[in-house]
Design a protein around this motif. Structure first.
Motif, mmCIF file in Angstrom:
data_model
loop_
_atom_site.group_PDB
_atom_site.id
_atom_site.type_symbol
_atom_site.label_atom_id
_atom_site.label_comp_id
_atom_site.label_asym_id
_atom_site.label_seq_id
_atom_site.Cartn_x
_atom_site.Cartn_y
_atom_site.Cartn_z
ATOM 1 N N PHE A 266 0.801 -1.116 0.064
ATOM 2 C CA PHE A 266 -0.276 -0.005 0.045
ATOM 3 C C PHE A 266 0.829 0.778 0.165
ATOM 4 N N GLU A 267 0.536 2.598 -0.651
ATOM 5 C CA GLU A 267 1.290 3.892 -0.880
ATOM 6 C C GLU A 267 -0.248 4.821 -0.188
ATOM 7 N N HIS A 268 0.659 5.855 -0.095
ATOM 8 C CA HIS A 268 -0.052 7.336 0.258
ATOM 9 C C HIS A 268 -0.154 7.431 -1.458
ATOM 10 N N VAL A 269 -1.340 7.572 -1.222
ATOM 11 C CA VAL A 269 -1.706 8.853 -3.078
ATOM 12 C C VAL A 269 -1.023 10.094 -3.542
ATOM 13 N N ALA A 277 1.288 8.392 -19.252
ATOM 14 C CA ALA A 277 0.336 8.521 -19.430
ATOM 15 C C ALA A 277 -0.926 7.490 -19.517
ATOM 16 N N GLY A 278 -2.080 8.036 -18.860
ATOM 17 C CA GLY A 278 -3.317 7.244 -19.678
ATOM 18 C C GLY A 278 -3.709 5.773 -18.181
ATOM 19 N N SER A 279 -3.023 6.075 -17.707
ATOM 20 C CA SER A 279 -3.521 5.131 -16.026
ATOM 21 C C SER A 279 -4.059 6.097 -14.877
ATOM 22 N N SER A 280 -4.160 5.081 -13.439
ATOM 23 C CA SER A 280 -4.628 6.088 -12.821
ATOM 24 C C SER A 280 -4.553 7.293 -12.249
ATOM 25 N N SER A 281 -2.993 7.263 -12.247
ATOM 26 C CA SER A 281 -2.287 8.961 -11.429
ATOM 27 C C SER A 281 -1.514 9.461 -12.282
ATOM 28 N N PRO A 282 -1.907 10.003 -13.154
ATOM 29 C CA PRO A 282 -0.741 10.239 -14.433
ATOM 30 C C PRO A 282 0.245 11.635 -13.463
ATOM 31 N N ILE A 283 1.149 12.101 -14.776
ATOM 32 C CA ILE A 283 1.605 12.862 -14.292
ATOM 33 C C ILE A 283 1.438 13.802 -14.203
ATOM 34 N N ALA A 284 1.288 14.895 -12.919
ATOM 35 C CA ALA A 284 0.608 17.034 -12.943
ATOM 36 C C ALA A 284 1.258 17.591 -12.168
ATOM 37 N N PRO A 285 1.289 18.441 -12.233
ATOM 38 C CA PRO A 285 1.946 19.598 -11.037
ATOM 39 C C PRO A 285 1.566 19.132 -9.617
ATOM 40 N N LEU A 286 0.564 18.774 -9.384
ATOM 41 C CA LEU A 286 0.123 18.583 -8.180
ATOM 42 C C LEU A 286 0.092 16.896 -8.044
ATOM 43 N N SER A 287 -0.295 16.775 -6.599
ATOM 44 C CA SER A 287 -1.342 14.950 -6.942
ATOM 45 C C SER A 287 -2.688 14.471 -6.301
ATOM 46 N N TRP A 293 3.468 16.213 -4.897
ATOM 47 C CA TRP A 293 4.049 14.878 -4.359
ATOM 48 C C TRP A 293 5.023 14.738 -3.678
ATOM 49 N N ALA A 294 5.216 13.698 -3.386
ATOM 50 C CA ALA A 294 5.918 13.342 -1.874
ATOM 51 C C ALA A 294 8.000 13.593 -2.601
ATOM 52 N N PHE A 295 7.853 12.688 -4.077
ATOM 53 C CA PHE A 295 8.893 12.122 -4.281
ATOM 54 C C PHE A 295 9.248 13.030 -5.983
ATOM 55 N N PHE A 296 8.039 13.346 -6.335
ATOM 56 C CA PHE A 296 8.286 14.154 -8.359
ATOM 57 C C PHE A 296 8.020 15.238 -8.002
ATOM 58 N N ASN A 297 8.695 16.375 -8.089
ATOM 59 C CA ASN A 297 9.287 17.874 -7.750
ATOM 60 C C ASN A 297 8.598 18.307 -9.829
ATOM 61 N N SER A 304 8.734 18.634 -21.654
ATOM 62 C CA SER A 304 8.119 17.618 -22.045
ATOM 63 C C SER A 304 7.412 16.640 -21.338
ATOM 64 N N VAL A 305 7.931 16.594 -20.088
ATOM 65 C CA VAL A 305 7.567 15.706 -19.579
ATOM 66 C C VAL A 305 6.541 15.775 -18.860
ATOM 67 N N MET A 306 6.096 17.054 -18.196
ATOM 68 C CA MET A 306 4.851 17.456 -18.371
ATOM 69 C C MET A 306 3.747 17.293 -19.336
ATOM 70 N N GLU A 307 4.161 18.153 -20.072
ATOM 71 C CA GLU A 307 3.896 18.194 -21.565
ATOM 72 C C GLU A 307 2.881 17.081 -22.107
ATOM 73 N N THR A 308 3.817 15.474 -21.861
ATOM 74 C CA THR A 308 3.227 14.863 -22.497
ATOM 75 C C THR A 308 2.719 13.717 -21.197
ATOM 76 N N LYS A 309 2.956 13.936 -20.353
ATOM 77 C CA LYS A 309 2.715 13.301 -18.810
ATOM 78 C C LYS A 309 3.063 11.554 -19.196
ATOM 79 N N THR A 310 4.360 11.855 -19.574
ATOM 80 C CA THR A 310 6.380 10.781 -19.523
ATOM 81 C C THR A 310 6.600 10.323 -19.374
#
Length: 493
Positions: A266-269, A277-287, A293-297, A304-310
């Motif tokens: 289990f993890e904190h969300v 991209a396309g999964s349950s918790s995509p890359i975004a500015p906030l959790s 995010w705790a481990f993603f800044n 390109s990461v923020m634009e493509t969410k990949t």
């Protein structure tokens, strides 16, 4: 709190969609494929076991095994959620003078109560002493990843705790295995100077597996984010005091029908987004909680990461899950989840209970976990609704609790020993507990080519009879003997 609705009480439109999605017929899933028989199309993986019993969110009861007789894939994930609810239920702990009211799992015996230096008297009755979460006894290094550390976005090192339930504690302390000398007397290591040395004694220690009413051996590993300013956000996560926040919990339980243990994580969300991209918790500015995010800044991630969410993780396109080592220390690197859950929450496709097959050997496990998370989390009061199951692992069929086996992904055949197939989430990895051992995350691979996480990540990568090279029934508890004597670097206060 209202009781959990049965599968048959799911909204009418969801039931209709399921019939269409399944071609008019929903199928039960079993570990061993059988000729499918028509069943009620309203059967969904949303908190009810195949024997008809349901999770009681308001008053969770412990389970000693995955309910029989079916033990569908969905049942294992439901079992994982049930045990999490039971272990996080608030109890009064007379062995904790600092925080007597706390989650049940923190009332279990910490490793340093169970394991003692050579020459020590036998530990006392469970839990063997004070159970307070003590920073001085927490690990800074991750298990199984070359002794790496995980640093959060604020620059603080994540700490790790290990605890045992009464069944396992009583077994270890009731034998001679609670000291290194006592364990070695049984193991007869071929090279005592090396960790995880092969035992000269070919006998096996089998941990107790419990009964139909008593839980078998259980290990609980937890990950804690530090808040040196004593500002742990208690409205968002479970805080031990004001400076430690729970970000992840492993539950490993040995059962009468699954001697390979059932592994759930289990993890904190708000820990990390998904790599693609396309999964349950995509890359975004906030959790998903609207918090950082705790481990993603995002401020350090390429545009390109923020634009493509990949976020790339393989050589040549590596932007996340990089080598955290810098000189003799460790730095914050952006972390993402490679083995992600599908989007859609409690959708018809996610909630469908299907058979294991060649085309879907893990029987919609990802979808079922997404469905369970979406169904159960909203029913939880307070901070526990901010935690999610990220996967469950076991072996196909049943496994006698006192019989050896080998895992086809990680080991070569062993003569006279049955082969087992890891199922559910074969590549299960927790981004806070096994950050650098995620499948496909190969830009930094602490295991190298010998057991590369390119295709061999998962609990059984370390917890199998060959990899651990001990006789301790897939438990690594003897590795903690070294921590009884090694000096510790104080964590930030």
């Amino acid at each position: 709190m209202p009781p959990l609705p049965s599968r048959h009480a799911v909204r009418r439109f969801t039931q209709s969609l399921l019939v269409v999605a399944m071609g008019g017929t929903a199928l039960h899933c079993k570990d061993d494929p059988v000729e499918p028989a028509p069943v009620d199309p309203q059967t969904l993986c949303s908190g009810t076991f195949s024997d008809g019993t349901s999770i009681n969110v308001a008053n969770p009861q412990p389970l000693s095994d995955v309910p029989m007789p079916e033990q569908s894939f969905c049942d294992f994930h439901t079992f994982a959620w049930n045990q999490f609810l039971y272990l996080t239920q608030t109890v009064q702990d007379p062995n904790d003078p600092v925080t007597p009211s706390k989650p049940r799992f923190l009332s279990y015996a910490p490793w340093y109560n169970m394991l003692q230096p050579d020459g020590s008297p036998r530990p006392g009755a469970f839990p063997g002493g004070i159970t307070t979460l003590q920073v001085s006894h927490l690990d800074q290094k991750q298990a199984g990843s070359g002794q790496d550390e995980l640093v959060d976005v604020a620059g603080n090192t994540v700490l790790y705790d290990l605890r045992f339930n009464p069944t396992m504690y009583d077994f270890i302390t009731g034998s001679t295995y609670y000291t290194q000398a006592g364990y070695d007397a049984f193991c007869q290591p071929t090279d005592p100077s090396q960790p995880f040395t092969l035992c000269g004694n070919t006998a096996q220690i089998w941990m107790p597996w419990g009964t139909s009413t008593v839980m078998g051996s259980m290990e609980l590993k937890s990950a804690w984010r530090q808040f040196p300013g004593n500002d742990c956000p208690s409205t968002q996560m479970y805080c031990a005091g004001s400076n430690l926040g729970l970000v992840a919990l492993h539950i490993a339980q040995k059962t009468p029908t699954h001697g390979e243990w059932v592994w759930a994580s289990f993890e904190h969300v708000a820990n990390t987004p998904d790599c693609a991209a396309g999964s349950s918790s995509p890359i975004a500015p906030l959790s998903p909680l609207g918090t950082p995010w705790a481990f993603f800044n995002p401020s350090t991630a390429p545009a390109s990461v923020m634009e493509t969410k990949t976020c790339g993780v393989v050589p040549g396109n590596a932007q996340c899950n990089l080598d955290p080592k810098v000189g003799t220390g460790f730095q914050q690197v952006n972390i993402c989840r490679t083995d992600a859950l599908p989007a859609g929450g409690a959708s018809a496709a996610n909630c469908a209970v299907v058979d294991s097959s060649t085309s879907d050997p893990n029987a919609n496990s990802g979808g079922n976990v997404s469905c369970l998370n979406a169904t159960l989390r909203p029913q939880l009061a307070g901070i526990w609704g901010n935690y999610q199951l990220v996967g469950t692992l076991w072996t196909k069929g049943t496994q006698p609790p006192d019989q050896d086996f080998w895992i086809d992904i990680f080991q070569s055949p062993k003569q006279g020993v049955p082969e087992k197939t890891a199922v559910g989430f074969p590549n299960l990895a927790n981004t806070a507990l096994e950050t650098y051992l995620q499948i496909g995350s190969t830009a930094y691979d602490p295991n190298g080519s010998g057991l590369s996480n390119a295709n061999k990540a998962g609990c059984f990568g370390c917890h199998n009879p060959v990899a651990q090279d001990t006789a301790t029934d897939l438990s690594h508890f003897p590795s903690k003997f070294d921590d009884l004597t090694e000096p510790r670097v104080p964590a930030k206060q």
